[in-house]
Design an enzyme around this catalytic site. Structure first.
Site, short mmCIF file in Angstrom:
data_model
loop_
_atom_site.label_atom_id
_atom_site.label_comp_id
_atom_site.label_asym_id
_atom_site.label_seq_id
_atom_site.Cartn_x
_atom_site.Cartn_y
_atom_site.Cartn_z
N SER A 240 0.71 -1.25 -0.15
CA SER A 240 -0.10 0.05 0.18
C SER A 240 0.77 1.15 -0.07
O SER A 240 0.64 2.08 -0.81
CB SER A 240 -1.10 0.14 1.16
OG SER A 240 0.03 -0.06 2.50
N HIS A 270 -2.35 -8.80 2.03
CA HIS A 270 -2.20 -7.46 2.91
C HIS A 270 -3.25 -7.14 3.59
O HIS A 270 -3.31 -7.95 4.73
CB HIS A 270 -1.77 -6.34 1.56
CG HIS A 270 -0.96 -5.03 2.07
ND1 HIS A 270 -0.33 -5.09 3.26
CD2 HIS A 270 -0.86 -3.87 1.39
CE1 HIS A 270 -0.05 -3.64 3.40
NE2 HIS A 270 -0.01 -3.05 2.38
N HIS A 317 5.57 -12.51 8.19
CA HIS A 317 5.65 -10.98 7.78
C HIS A 317 6.84 -11.15 6.63
O HIS A 317 7.64 -11.89 6.98
CB HIS A 317 5.89 -10.04 8.72
CG HIS A 317 5.86 -8.76 8.49
ND1 HIS A 317 6.69 -7.93 7.88
CD2 HIS A 317 4.55 -7.87 8.41
CE1 HIS A 317 6.40 -6.87 7.50
NE2 HIS A 317 4.98 -6.67 7.82
N ARG A 326 2.58 -3.92 17.10
CA ARG A 326 1.38 -3.40 16.75
C ARG A 326 0.61 -4.54 17.28
O ARG A 326 -0.76 -4.02 17.62
CB ARG A 326 1.19 -3.23 15.31
CG ARG A 326 2.15 -2.11 14.63
CD ARG A 326 1.91 -1.90 13.10
NE ARG A 326 2.08 -3.29 12.46
CZ ARG A 326 1.85 -3.67 11.12
NH1 ARG A 326 1.68 -2.70 10.37
NH2 ARG A 326 2.42 -4.59 10.58
N ASP A 372 -2.49 -8.13 12.11
CA ASP A 372 -3.89 -8.47 11.65
C ASP A 372 -4.38 -9.57 12.58
O ASP A 372 -5.46 -9.81 12.65
CB ASP A 372 -3.89 -8.88 10.29
CG ASP A 372 -3.64 -7.95 9.31
OD1 ASP A 372 -4.05 -6.91 9.53
OD2 ASP A 372 -2.91 -8.29 8.23
C1 LIG Z 1 2.68 -11.76 5.20
C2 LIG Z 1 3.34 -12.91 4.22
C3 LIG Z 1 2.39 -12.47 2.90
C4 LIG Z 1 4.50 -12.58 3.87
O1 LIG Z 1 5.00 -13.32 2.76
P1 LIG Z 1 6.45 -13.87 2.57
O2 LIG Z 1 7.54 -12.66 2.67
O3 LIG Z 1 6.60 -14.65 1.27
O4 LIG Z 1 6.86 -14.81 3.61
P2 LIG Z 1 7.91 -15.82 3.72
O5 LIG Z 1 9.18 -15.37 3.09
O6 LIG Z 1 8.14 -16.25 5.10
O7 LIG Z 1 7.34 -17.20 2.85
C5 LIG Z 1 7.98 -18.36 2.92
C6 LIG Z 1 6.90 -19.54 2.81
O8 LIG Z 1 6.28 -19.55 4.14
C7 LIG Z 1 4.94 -19.45 3.88
N1 LIG Z 1 4.38 -18.78 5.02
C8 LIG Z 1 4.65 -17.69 5.27
N2 LIG Z 1 3.72 -17.13 6.51
C9 LIG Z 1 3.12 -18.46 6.36
C10 LIG Z 1 1.67 -18.37 7.40
N3 LIG Z 1 1.30 -17.62 8.13
N4 LIG Z 1 1.18 -19.68 7.57
C11 LIG Z 1 1.87 -20.84 6.23
N5 LIG Z 1 2.63 -20.54 5.77
C12 LIG Z 1 3.21 -19.30 5.77
C13 LIG Z 1 4.86 -19.13 2.58
O9 LIG Z 1 3.69 -19.41 1.90
C14 LIG Z 1 5.81 -19.38 1.67
O10 LIG Z 1 5.50 -20.73 1.22
P3 LIG Z 1 6.06 -21.24 -0.24
O11 LIG Z 1 7.57 -21.18 -0.07
O12 LIG Z 1 5.40 -22.47 -0.23
O13 LIG Z 1 5.54 -20.30 -1.26
C15 LIG Z 1 2.95 -14.61 4.76
O14 LIG Z 1 3.67 -14.65 5.99
C16 LIG Z 1 1.47 -14.90 4.78
O15 LIG Z 1 0.87 -15.16 3.68
N6 LIG Z 1 0.95 -14.57 6.05
C17 LIG Z 1 -0.61 -14.83 6.23
C18 LIG Z 1 -1.26 -13.68 5.60
C19 LIG Z 1 -1.19 -12.41 6.69
O16 LIG Z 1 -1.06 -12.55 7.84
N7 LIG Z 1 -0.84 -11.32 5.93
C20 LIG Z 1 -0.97 -10.11 6.76
C21 LIG Z 1 0.73 -9.58 6.66
S1 LIG Z 1 0.84 -8.05 7.27
#
Ligand SMILES: CC(C)(COP(=O)(O)OP(=O)(O)OC[C@H]1O[C@@H](n2cnc3c(N)ncnc32)[C@H](O)[C@@H]1OP(=O)(O)O)[C@@H](O)C(=O)NCCC(=O)NCCS
Length: 435
Positions: A240, A270, A317, A326, A372
């Protein structure tokens, strides 16, 4: 007393030589390297943006203008009859880097109140949309509809020095920020409260007025203040904030930029994640027949979620590598105001259970909760149960931070953004050459 705008101009004049010197004398200085994984993988960690509004330390969390969240909440003067600082005072801090006095906060609050009138055509646009339109779509459309109000674009077409761009951008930002709570509350009451609109009360601060227009009694005014402050900024690389900055870099005005940032915020990875968290927790509750599960039962549910290929919403994250401060600020609020709430008990148990499971699974780089994981439960508790609306609240907060960033982008003359793309074949050739 100097006004916020005068103070800001002093700060801008002090700051400009620092940026100019860095570019002129040290422009070739290398601050990092870019790998193929980063070029394909969402530019993760590439150091290629500059902002002084906030900085996200992976192990410490966000600092606003150098101050941690507990510091900001402790040092900003509180509103009368509330436990939280006024959002207007926080915006003053974001813009100037200084903690304001009560008088300075009052001056910003008066400015917001002067500018809060929303043109009728914005409500007409909202009313013309099907009532089941997602509230984020409505919010973004309302902001975009107001683009014709932009002071920047009128001044730009009239001919204006680059050095002055920040000034009408500041005007646009204040004009827009002052209206966002009313637009959001209007969408809420129109969609979910049988179209019973509550007019604003300009004697109140931004958070107080928002709670009033939502029709939710105290301490929801404090919830609104806390929520807007916590969601304001997370440095400029997240979707964002970066979208807002990127759009503004084309000299598109604040209305285009903020409407665009809202569209990015609406994605499930997000801002929409807070809605996903509550939906998921209620799924857990339904599954458990409403009773508080044992840790073993909860662990099984989390594993089942992961095994079905889903992520655990509210955890992980892109940058943070510890529990989001937060999350902690909202957890403290819950412990004070709703310690016995059943959904909070679920959230609390997940905090114990999820991180070790994500560690054991070994995929997520950060097994800890993000903002979140905690925010929906508070909204639900105070009667805001239409969780598709939660991201709109996030959007009001994020607009504060992004507006502050864009004003400074203009002040420091940041140019149009244009990173460079390569083709897959070029990357393959680079690897071959190296071998
Ligand atoms: C926030 C988020 C999008 C960050 O993504 P990212 O930077 O790619 O995270 P990572 O580098 O740690 O991801 C590595 C792997 O772990 C997985 N992973 C990360 N967070 C995870 C979670 N909460 N539950 C399960 N698996 C997760 C990813 O899907 C990724 O899997 P892949 O290799 O099969 O694609 C991710 O942690 C997520 O999807 N969280 C849940 C949604 C969420 O809470 N979003 C709000 C963010 S403020």
């Amino acid at each position: 007393m100097t006004t916020l705008k005068e103070k800001l101009f002093e700060k801008i004049q002090e700051w400009r030589p620092r940026t100019e010197k860095l570019v002129k004398e040290h422009g070739d200085f290398k601050i990092g390297e870019v790998t193929i994984a980063q070029a394909i993988g969402g530019m993760r960690g590439v150091k290629c943006l500059t902002t002084d509004i906030s900085y996200l330390d992976p192990n410490e969390g966000i600092r606003f203008r150098g101050h941690t969240i507990p510091d900001v909440l402790a040092k900003l003067p509180k509103v009368k009859n509330g436990d939280m600082p006024a959002v207007e005072g926080f915006f003053y801090l974001l813009l100037t880097g200084d903690f304001p006095t009560q008088e300075e906060i009052k001056e910003v609050s008066d400015e917001f109140n002067k500018r809060q009138h929303v043109p009728m055509y914005v409500f007409d646009v909202l009313r013309a949309m099907p009532r089941d339109t997602h509230p984020m779509t409505m919010f973004s459309a309302a902001v975009l509809a107001m683009q014709r109000e932009s002071v920047f674009i009128k001044k730009y077409h009239g001919g204006m020095s680059k050095m002055d761009y920040w000034d009408p951008t500041y005007e646009d930002a204040l004009n827009l920020l002052a209206k966002l709570p009313q637009i959001a509350a209007y969408i809420y009451r129109m969609k979910y409260r049988a179209d019973t609109i509550i007019p604003p009360d300009t004697s109140l601060d931004m958070g107080g007025n928002f709670a009033h227009m939502m029709g939710i009694p105290k301490p929801y005014d404090d919830v609104a203040r806390l929520y807007f402050i916590l969601h304001s900024d997370h440095e400029s690389g997240n979707v964002s904030a970066h979208t807002g900055h990127l759009i503004a870099s084309a000299l598109s005005d604040i209305y285009y930029s903020i409407s665009g940032l809202l569209d990015g915020l609406a994605g499930p990875l997000h801002g929409l994640a807070n809605e996903e968290v509550l939906r998921w927790i209620q799924g857990v509750m339904d599954h458990m027949g409403g009773k508080i599960p044992t840790e073993e039962e909860m662990k099984k549910f989390v594993w089942d979620t992961l095994k079905s290929g889903q992520v655990v919403p509210g955890y992980g994250h892109a940058v943070l590598r510890k529990t989001d401060p937060r999350y902690m600020a909202q957890r403290e609020f819950c412990l004070k105001h709703l310690p016995d709430d059943p959904i909070f008990k679920y959230v609390d148990m997940l905090y114990k259970v999820v991180p070790p499971i994500l560690e054991e699974q070994g995929k997520a780089k950060n097994p800890w909760p993000n903002v979140d994981a905690q925010s929906g439960v508070i909204q639900w508790y105070y009667g805001l149960r239409e969780y598709e609306f939660y991201t709109v609240l996030f959007g009001i907060g994020r607009a504060l931070g992004v507006c502050a960033n864009i004003i400074w982008d203009r002040a420091l003359g940041y140019p149009i953004e244009r990173p460079k793309s390569l083709t897959t074949a070029m990357l393959e050739d680079l690897v071959k050459q190296k071998k």
